[in-house]
Scaffold this active site. Structure first.
Site, mmCIF file in Angstrom:
data_model
loop_
_atom_site.group_PDB
_atom_site.id
_atom_site.type_symbol
_atom_site.label_atom_id
_atom_site.label_comp_id
_atom_site.label_asym_id
_atom_site.label_seq_id
_atom_site.Cartn_x
_atom_site.Cartn_y
_atom_site.Cartn_z
ATOM 1 C CE LYS A 1 44.507 87.169 15.606
ATOM 2 N NZ LYS A 1 43.571 86.662 16.580
ATOM 3 C CB CYS B 1 46.048 98.171 19.738
ATOM 4 S SG CYS B 1 45.719 96.511 20.254
ATOM 5 C CB THR C 1 84.833 107.750 4.583
ATOM 6 O OG1 THR C 1 83.894 107.417 3.567
ATOM 7 C CG2 THR C 1 86.206 107.259 4.182
ATOM 8 N NE ARG D 1 85.096 104.069 2.543
ATOM 9 C CZ ARG D 1 85.716 104.706 1.553
ATOM 10 N NH1 ARG D 1 85.051 105.019 0.465
ATOM 11 N NH2 ARG D 1 86.993 105.003 1.625
ATOM 12 C CB SER E 1 42.995 86.026 20.715
ATOM 13 O OG SER E 1 42.785 87.082 21.609
ATOM 14 C CG ASN F 1 45.382 92.571 18.525
ATOM 15 O OD1 ASN F 1 45.633 93.081 17.436
ATOM 16 N ND2 ASN F 1 44.169 92.467 19.005
HETATM 17 C C1 LIG Z 1 34.152 88.180 19.059
HETATM 18 C C2 LIG Z 1 35.576 88.180 18.653
HETATM 19 C C3 LIG Z 1 36.524 88.700 19.523
HETATM 20 C C4 LIG Z 1 37.873 88.717 19.160
HETATM 21 N N1 LIG Z 1 38.808 89.213 20.026
HETATM 22 C C5 LIG Z 1 40.117 89.206 19.700
HETATM 23 C C6 LIG Z 1 41.119 89.682 20.619
HETATM 24 O O1 LIG Z 1 40.826 90.060 21.758
HETATM 25 N N2 LIG Z 1 42.411 89.693 20.204
HETATM 26 C C7 LIG Z 1 42.787 89.237 18.971
HETATM 27 O O2 LIG Z 1 43.972 89.256 18.639
HETATM 28 N N3 LIG Z 1 41.866 88.738 18.098
HETATM 29 C C8 LIG Z 1 40.558 88.723 18.430
HETATM 30 N N4 LIG Z 1 39.630 88.219 17.551
HETATM 31 C C9 LIG Z 1 40.068 87.650 16.255
HETATM 32 C C10 LIG Z 1 40.129 86.123 16.322
HETATM 33 O O3 LIG Z 1 41.085 85.678 17.262
HETATM 34 C C11 LIG Z 1 40.465 85.504 14.949
HETATM 35 O O4 LIG Z 1 41.785 85.818 14.591
HETATM 36 C C12 LIG Z 1 39.524 85.958 13.866
HETATM 37 O O5 LIG Z 1 38.208 85.997 14.335
HETATM 38 C C13 LIG Z 1 39.566 85.064 12.612
HETATM 39 O O6 LIG Z 1 39.278 83.735 12.931
HETATM 40 P P1 LIG Z 1 37.799 83.061 12.800
HETATM 41 O O7 LIG Z 1 37.320 83.371 11.436
HETATM 42 O O8 LIG Z 1 38.030 81.613 13.082
HETATM 43 O O9 LIG Z 1 36.962 83.724 13.862
HETATM 44 C C14 LIG Z 1 38.265 88.200 17.900
HETATM 45 C C15 LIG Z 1 37.288 87.686 17.035
HETATM 46 C C16 LIG Z 1 35.968 87.662 17.388
HETATM 47 C C17 LIG Z 1 34.963 87.076 16.442
#
Ligand SMILES: Cc1cc2nc3c(=O)[nH]c(=O)nc-3n(C[C@H](O)[C@H](O)[C@H](O)COP(=O)(O)O)c2cc1C
Length: 506
Positions: free
Chosen positions: A170, A135, A433, A461, A26, A132
């Site tokens: 996630k 947040c 109880t 119970r 993502s 995710n």
């Molecule tokens: C530029 C960038 C944007 C990201 N945006 C999201 C996001 O919108 N939602 C999310 O769950 N993770 C987001 N991530 C996390 C990545 O999906 C991933 O889990 C994390 O970067 C670790 O993997 P990698 O080391 O292969 O990048 C983002 C990562 C990067 C580098």
């Protein structure tokens, strides 16, 4: 770089089937269409979309990305056009490619996640959701949903209520223990986990003396985090036995194999795509070569041969019952109860409550049953109630907890505890109880101006006889077979009678 044929790479992640185990992480592959011609979205296992929120989010001002020796720190701020614009303008094109789409969803309140999921579910074009939980939870003070297993589970439960599609949570590496978050999420309907998101990190620009990113702290990704996330993937797999998408520093086939050997059934490629757009496809090819060399007929056959199967954890009720037995809170034998009757079981709640770790785990299981009740205050009767009300309020993120006590035989709200008019109160009891104490507590709360919205208890119970007019959610229902002493089959069998009760102590 079209994928070639060979051993089947298809993989089942719980209810989700992917054509191969390499997905685009993502936020690092846009909405799947930016690299067409180089990486067609239907060539990879799935495209996990950038986070989608209910309304458009503008994200943070630049600079939003900074390179570190073995990674990248980003603070994009989850910029996205909102779910409606995605559904209208992007989804039809992405869906037409035949790609498997996993929608990553974000929100600032629990309800927002559910609304985004409902809208996407209705399109029929999304194969699964990735939630995710990193947040800010605006309603509960701005800490992320990942800071407590129960708050994370509240998001999962809300999404589960609006979709039957697979849900992957996630996990955030920081905050509450990811293993506990995974267990709590599984108890309310998660199908698997992406392990893990980025790691909070700070880069300082030594010339300006200020953080290099406008937002200050960002999230570290790339090879720097790989050993950390491989460890987490392994722990979550061993604790839950559930499907895992490994994420963090996957750049080559060797990295992907590490995650598979740790228990992941798929990997997500993120940061690598920025400097080597075909990294994910190279990993798919590398996996084919690996399977060929290993003589495996398919990816799943290979996984089965190298990764030990882990039993899935027992259902919450069974888990709770095991706690009761392990601590001696439920004894089996031949007992004299305070009512004078004989029974084959005896419950001593204090064996549970005297152990903070067990009490915390039990209350968490109970909290997961009470997530939907709109409580502002938690109240419990007497000694057990003080402990439970405190711990339950803490875990549910409710800001107040107190107890009632019996004075002159009558349950009362005392010690200056008070309720704003109409305050929504959740009652909690250790053992029900007859339900007498809890109903007296309900009366005391209503006399004090509160409104009871539900009742939770660790052990019911009552044999189903306690049926109050508000939602009643026991964690464990325990059958106690009781007999009058003159017609007790346990006496007839000559089983020695014990009298562990406390009420008769003088
Ligand atoms: C530029 C960038 C944007 C990201 N945006 C999201 C996001 O919108 N939602 C999310 O769950 N993770 C987001 N991530 C996390 C990545 O999906 C991933 O889990 C994390 O970067 C670790 O993997 P990698 O080391 O292969 O990048 C983002 C990562 C990067 C580098």
């Amino acid at each position: 770089m079209r994928p070639r044929a060979g051993a089947s790479l298809e993989v089942q992640l719980g209810p989700l089937r992917l054509r191969n185990p390499v997905v685009m992480a993502s936020g690092t592959f846009g909405y799947g269409l930016d690299l067409r011609g180089i990486v067609e979205p239907q060539w990879v296992g799935a495209v996990v979309t950038k986070g989608l929120s209910l309304e458009p989010w503008t994200g943070h001002a630049p600079p939003r990305l900074v390179e570190t020796p073995a990674g990248l720190v980003n603070a994009i701020g989850l910029e996205n056009p909102g779910v409606e614009a995605f559904v209208q303008h992007v989804l039809p094109q992405l869906s037409a490619t035949g790609a498997t789409i996993i929608a990553n969803i974000v929100g600032k309140q629990v309800e927002e996640y559910a609304q985004v999921a409902r809208r996407l579910d209705g399109t029929g074009a999304v194969a699964a959701f990735e939630i995710n939980i990193s947040c800010p939870n605006v309603k509960e003070g701005g800490a992320t949903f990942a800071t407590s297993p129960v708050t994370a589970a509240r998001v999962v439960a809300a999404v589960r209520a609006v979709t039957r599609r697979p849900i992957f949570v996630k996990l955030a590496p920081m905050g509450a223990d990811p293993v506990e978050v995974a267990r709590a999420s599984a108890a309310v309907g998660a199908d698997g986990f992406t392990v893990a998101n980025t790691y909070p990190a700070l880069v300082i620009d030594t010339r300006s003396g200020r953080p290099a990113l406008t937002a200050g702290v960002g999230g570290l990704s790339g090879p720097a985090v790989r050993p950390l996330s491989v460890r987490l993937a392994s722990e979550v797999y061993r604790a839950t036995g559930m499907p895992i998408i490994g994420s963090g520093g996957v750049e080559t086939i060797r990295d992907a194999l590490e995650y598979f050997l740790a228990g992941a059934r798929a990997v997500a490629v993120g940061t690598a795509t920025f400097h080597r757009p075909t990294a994910a496809l190279e990993i798919v090819e590398g996996l084919r070569d690996h399977l060929e060399t290993a003589g495996a007929a398919s990816f799943e056959a290979w996984l089965d041969s190298v990764v030990p199967r882990v039993e899935r954890r027992p259902a919450p009720e069974e888990q709770a019952f095991r706690f009761l037995q392990q601590t001696g809170a439920v004894l089996e034998g031949h007992f004299q109860l305070s009512s004078g009757l004989h029974s084959d079981r005896y419950v001593e709640k204090f064996r549970l409550l005297e152990r903070p770790g067990v009490a915390e785990a039990m209350v968490r299981l109970l909290a997961l049953r009470l997530l939907d009740l709109p409580a502002e205050v938690v109240v419990g009767p007497a000694t057990g109630g003080i402990l439970l009300a405190y711990e339950l309020a803490r875990q549910l993120g409710v800001s107040r907890a107190f107890f009632t006590e019996r004075v002159g035989g009558r349950m009362q709200v005392r010690r200056g505890f008070s309720l704003p008019p109409g305050a929504r109160v959740l009652l909690v009891e250790d053992v029900v109880t007859t339900g007498g104490s809890v109903m007296e507590t309900a009366e005391a709360v209503e006399e004090a101006g509160g409104q009871v919205v539900g009742i939770g208890c660790l052990i019911d119970r009552s044999g189903g006889r306690f049926a109050p007019p508000v939602p009643f959610r026991p964690l464990v229902r325990l059958e106690l077979r009781t007999h009058p002493p003159e017609a007790c089959p346990l006496c007839e069998q000559g089983i020695p009678l014990s009298d562990p009760g406390s009420r008769r102590i003088r």
